[in-house]
Scaffold this active site. Structure first.
Site, PDB file in Angstrom:
ATOM      1  N   LYS A   1       0.836  -1.219   0.000  1.00 32.77           N
ATOM      2  CA  LYS A   1       0.000   0.000   0.000  1.00 32.77           C
ATOM      3  C   LYS A   1       0.867   1.264   0.000  1.00 32.77           C
ATOM      4  O   LYS A   1       0.636   2.185  -0.769  1.00 32.77           O
ATOM      5  CB  LYS A   1      -0.932   0.029   1.228  1.00 32.77           C
TER       6      LYS A   1
ATOM      7  N   ARG B   1     -10.176   0.612   8.952  1.00 31.25           N
ATOM      8  CA  ARG B   1      -9.732  -0.766   9.111  1.00 31.25           C
ATOM      9  C   ARG B   1     -10.786  -1.615   9.823  1.00 31.25           C
ATOM     10  O   ARG B   1     -10.559  -2.814  10.036  1.00 31.25           O
ATOM     11  CB  ARG B   1      -8.462  -0.790   9.959  1.00 31.25           C
TER      12      ARG B   1
ATOM     13  N   ARG C   1      11.450  -5.746   4.626  1.00 28.43           N
ATOM     14  CA  ARG C   1      11.298  -4.293   4.428  1.00 28.43           C
ATOM     15  C   ARG C   1      12.355  -3.497   5.204  1.00 28.43           C
ATOM     16  O   ARG C   1      12.644  -3.778   6.361  1.00 28.43           O
ATOM     17  CB  ARG C   1       9.906  -3.856   4.891  1.00 28.43           C
TER      18      ARG C   1
ATOM     19  N   ARG D   1      11.233  -1.812  10.844  1.00 27.22           N
ATOM     20  CA  ARG D   1      10.171  -1.532  11.815  1.00 27.22           C
ATOM     21  C   ARG D   1      10.099  -2.624  12.867  1.00 27.22           C
ATOM     22  O   ARG D   1      10.281  -3.804  12.563  1.00 27.22           O
ATOM     23  CB  ARG D   1       8.808  -1.449  11.085  1.00 27.22           C
TER      24      ARG D   1
ATOM     25  N   ARG E   1      -0.975  -9.505  12.766  1.00 30.74           N
ATOM     26  CA  ARG E   1      -1.544  -8.434  11.924  1.00 30.74           C
ATOM     27  C   ARG E   1      -2.398  -9.021  10.804  1.00 30.74           C
ATOM     28  O   ARG E   1      -3.459  -8.493  10.477  1.00 30.74           O
ATOM     29  CB  ARG E   1      -0.412  -7.581  11.332  1.00 30.74           C
TER      30      ARG E   1
HETATM   31  P1  AP5 Z   1       4.782  -1.510   1.789  1.00 31.41           P
HETATM   32  O1  AP5 Z   1       4.447  -0.664   0.611  1.00 31.41           O
HETATM   33  O2  AP5 Z   1       5.536  -0.890   2.920  1.00 31.41           O
HETATM   34  O3  AP5 Z   1       3.471  -2.281   2.331  1.00 31.41           O
HETATM   35  P2  AP5 Z   1       2.209  -1.752   3.149  1.00 31.41           P
HETATM   36  O4  AP5 Z   1       1.019  -2.444   2.587  1.00 31.41           O
HETATM   37  O5  AP5 Z   1       2.190  -0.243   3.170  1.00 31.41           O
HETATM   38  O6  AP5 Z   1       2.577  -2.365   4.557  1.00 31.41           O
HETATM   39  P3  AP5 Z   1       2.394  -1.871   6.031  1.00 31.41           P
HETATM   40  O7  AP5 Z   1       3.062  -2.928   6.882  1.00 31.41           O
HETATM   41  O8  AP5 Z   1       2.901  -0.464   6.208  1.00 31.41           O
HETATM   42  O9  AP5 Z   1       0.886  -1.947   6.238  1.00 31.41           O
HETATM   43  P4  AP5 Z   1       0.154  -2.118   7.561  1.00 31.41           P
HETATM   44  O10 AP5 Z   1      -1.227  -1.943   7.074  1.00 31.41           O
HETATM   45  O11 AP5 Z   1       0.435  -3.315   8.346  1.00 31.41           O
HETATM   46  O12 AP5 Z   1       0.821  -0.990   8.470  1.00 31.41           O
HETATM   47  P5  AP5 Z   1       0.391   0.474   8.845  1.00 31.41           P
HETATM   48  O13 AP5 Z   1       1.593   1.304   8.823  1.00 31.41           O
HETATM   49  O14 AP5 Z   1      -0.832   0.930   8.099  1.00 31.41           O
HETATM   50  O15 AP5 Z   1       5.613  -2.777   1.236  1.00 31.41           O
HETATM   51  C1  AP5 Z   1       6.144  -3.738   2.109  1.00 31.41           C
HETATM   52  C2  AP5 Z   1       7.562  -4.161   1.613  1.00 31.41           C
HETATM   53  O16 AP5 Z   1       7.430  -4.826   0.367  1.00 31.41           O
HETATM   54  C3  AP5 Z   1       8.526  -2.981   1.364  1.00 31.41           C
HETATM   55  O17 AP5 Z   1       9.825  -3.405   1.718  1.00 31.41           O
HETATM   56  C4  AP5 Z   1       8.459  -2.741  -0.147  1.00 31.41           C
HETATM   57  O18 AP5 Z   1       9.655  -2.205  -0.635  1.00 31.41           O
HETATM   58  C5  AP5 Z   1       8.197  -4.161  -0.662  1.00 31.41           C
HETATM   59  N1  AP5 Z   1       7.370  -4.200  -1.850  1.00 31.41           N
HETATM   60  C6  AP5 Z   1       6.239  -3.491  -2.086  1.00 31.41           C
HETATM   61  N2  AP5 Z   1       5.711  -3.821  -3.276  1.00 31.41           N
HETATM   62  C7  AP5 Z   1       6.530  -4.800  -3.783  1.00 31.41           C
HETATM   63  C8  AP5 Z   1       6.512  -5.567  -4.993  1.00 31.41           C
HETATM   64  N3  AP5 Z   1       5.568  -5.420  -5.900  1.00 31.41           N
HETATM   65  N4  AP5 Z   1       7.483  -6.476  -5.196  1.00 31.41           N
HETATM   66  C9  AP5 Z   1       8.458  -6.653  -4.260  1.00 31.41           C
HETATM   67  N5  AP5 Z   1       8.543  -5.951  -3.089  1.00 31.41           N
HETATM   68  C10 AP5 Z   1       7.576  -5.040  -2.874  1.00 31.41           C
HETATM   69  O19 AP5 Z   1      -0.118   0.251  10.357  1.00 31.41           O
HETATM   70  C11 AP5 Z   1       0.788  -0.096  11.379  1.00 31.41           C
HETATM   71  C12 AP5 Z   1       0.057  -0.182  12.704  1.00 31.41           C
HETATM   72  O20 AP5 Z   1      -0.551   1.095  13.025  1.00 31.41           O
HETATM   73  C13 AP5 Z   1      -1.095  -1.174  12.791  1.00 31.41           C
HETATM   74  O21 AP5 Z   1      -0.655  -2.486  13.063  1.00 31.41           O
HETATM   75  C14 AP5 Z   1      -1.925  -0.571  13.944  1.00 31.41           C
HETATM   76  O22 AP5 Z   1      -1.323  -0.876  15.190  1.00 31.41           O
HETATM   77  C15 AP5 Z   1      -1.785   0.926  13.708  1.00 31.41           C
HETATM   78  N6  AP5 Z   1      -2.866   1.447  12.870  1.00 31.41           N
HETATM   79  C16 AP5 Z   1      -2.725   2.012  11.641  1.00 31.41           C
HETATM   80  N7  AP5 Z   1      -3.916   2.354  11.110  1.00 31.41           N
HETATM   81  C17 AP5 Z   1      -4.845   1.997  12.039  1.00 31.41           C
HETATM   82  C18 AP5 Z   1      -6.263   2.059  12.076  1.00 31.41           C
HETATM   83  N8  AP5 Z   1      -6.983   2.552  11.031  1.00 31.41           N
HETATM   84  N9  AP5 Z   1      -6.912   1.594  13.173  1.00 31.41           N
HETATM   85  C19 AP5 Z   1      -6.222   1.119  14.224  1.00 31.41           C
HETATM   86  N10 AP5 Z   1      -4.875   0.999  14.248  1.00 31.41           N
HETATM   87  C20 AP5 Z   1      -4.185   1.441  13.164  1.00 31.41           C
END
Ligand code: AP5
Length: 219
Positions: free
Chosen positions: A13, A88, A127, A160, A171
């Site tokens: 994402k 979410r 990552r 991270r 997760r």
């Molecule tokens: P990346 O683009 O970083 O993936 P992502 O989907 O953004 O992953 P996240 O882990 O950031 O999502 P998440 O939803 O768990 O975390 P968030 O920060 O929202 O890609 C991942 C890796 O793959 C990278 O190394 C990239 O380079 C590589 N990659 C990407 N595309 C690729 C491809 N095509 N081929 C090869 N490699 C590739 O949330 C974190 C925490 O915050 C949650 O756990 C929760 O505690 C809290 N939180 C956030 N939002 C809420 C909410 N709405 N409600 C409650 N708690 C929340």
């Protein structure tokens, strides 16, 4: 243009959001990023959120809804935004509906990125992130020219705390239980556009363009 980007943790994402932000000149809001910034600043929101993020659990809905509500008041989001990581849960989606209704705004498209669990685990555990500009790398898929150094700004890369196998499993479980039901919520409204995120980043960009194709602000 007002977009949501959804999908399991680590599906890509943030990577696609960076592309959309640059290509469409649209403001990006990532609730995960907002929480990580608050934790880094050691403010009260950060203190509240830290345990949840470290454990891979969702921060309580009321806290996240307030955070998004306050963020959307900023003038930079008036013309449009890409919301990443929110909503979410069903209550978060309902709260977003209320926030948007009050502002007489509507969501134009919800992108839903999909990939196998194996791909996701491999992406998350490999990552690496730039400690200065936030650029995303991967230990095997998207390597920097010099190990652990950002190509863009020369700062050190870090991993991270929640990017370990145990936390990723939690997760993913929470995603299946609490976030996946939302897909139907948006599909029923005709807003959901599926994006196959299995391939390379270049492949994913093509899929995102396909999903956004045909959309324009006058729709
Ligand atoms: P990346 O683009 O970083 O993936 P992502 O989907 O953004 O992953 P996240 O882990 O950031 O999502 P998440 O939803 O768990 O975390 P968030 O920060 O929202 O890609 C991942 C890796 O793959 C990278 O190394 C990239 O380079 C590589 N990659 C990407 N595309 C690729 C491809 N095509 N081929 C090869 N490699 C590739 O949330 C974190 C925490 O915050 C949650 O756990 C929760 O505690 C809290 N939180 C956030 N939002 C809420 C909410 N709405 N409600 C409650 N708690 C929340």
């Amino acid at each position: 243009m007002r977009l949501l980007i959804m999908g399991p943790p680590g599906v890509g994402k943030g990577t696609m959001a960076a592309y959309i932000k640059k290509t469409y000149n649209i403001s990006h809001i990532s609730t995960g990023e907002l929480y990580r910034e608050a934790i880094a600043r050691m403010n009260s929101l950060g203190a509240l959120a830290k345990g949840y993020l470290d454990r891979g659990e969702l921060v309580p809905d009321a806290v996240t809804v307030d955070l998004v509500k306050e963020t959307l008041k900023k003038s930079e989001y008036k013309e449009g935004f890409l919301l990443d990581g929110f909503p979410r849960t069903i209550p978060q989606a309902q709260a977003l509906d209320d926030i948007l209704e009050e502002k007489q705004w509507k969501i134009d498209v919800v992108l839903n990125l999909t990939a196998d669990d194996e791909t996701i685990i491999e992406r998350i555990t490999g990552r690496r992130i730039c400690s200065n500009c936030g650029a995303l790398y991967h230990t095997t898929n998207i390597k920097p020219a010099v190990d652990d150094i950002c190509d863009n700004c020369g700062a050190a890369l870090f991993q991270r705390l929640d990017d370990n196998r145990e936390t990723v499993a939690r997760r993913l479980k929470i995603y299946r239980e609490q976030t996946e039901p939302l897909l139907e919520y948006y599909r029923r409204r005709g807003l959901l556009r599926d994006v196959d995120a299995e391939g390379t980043v270049a492949d994913n960009i093509k899929e995102v363009e396909k999903a956004l194709g045909g959309f324009n602000d006058n729709d």
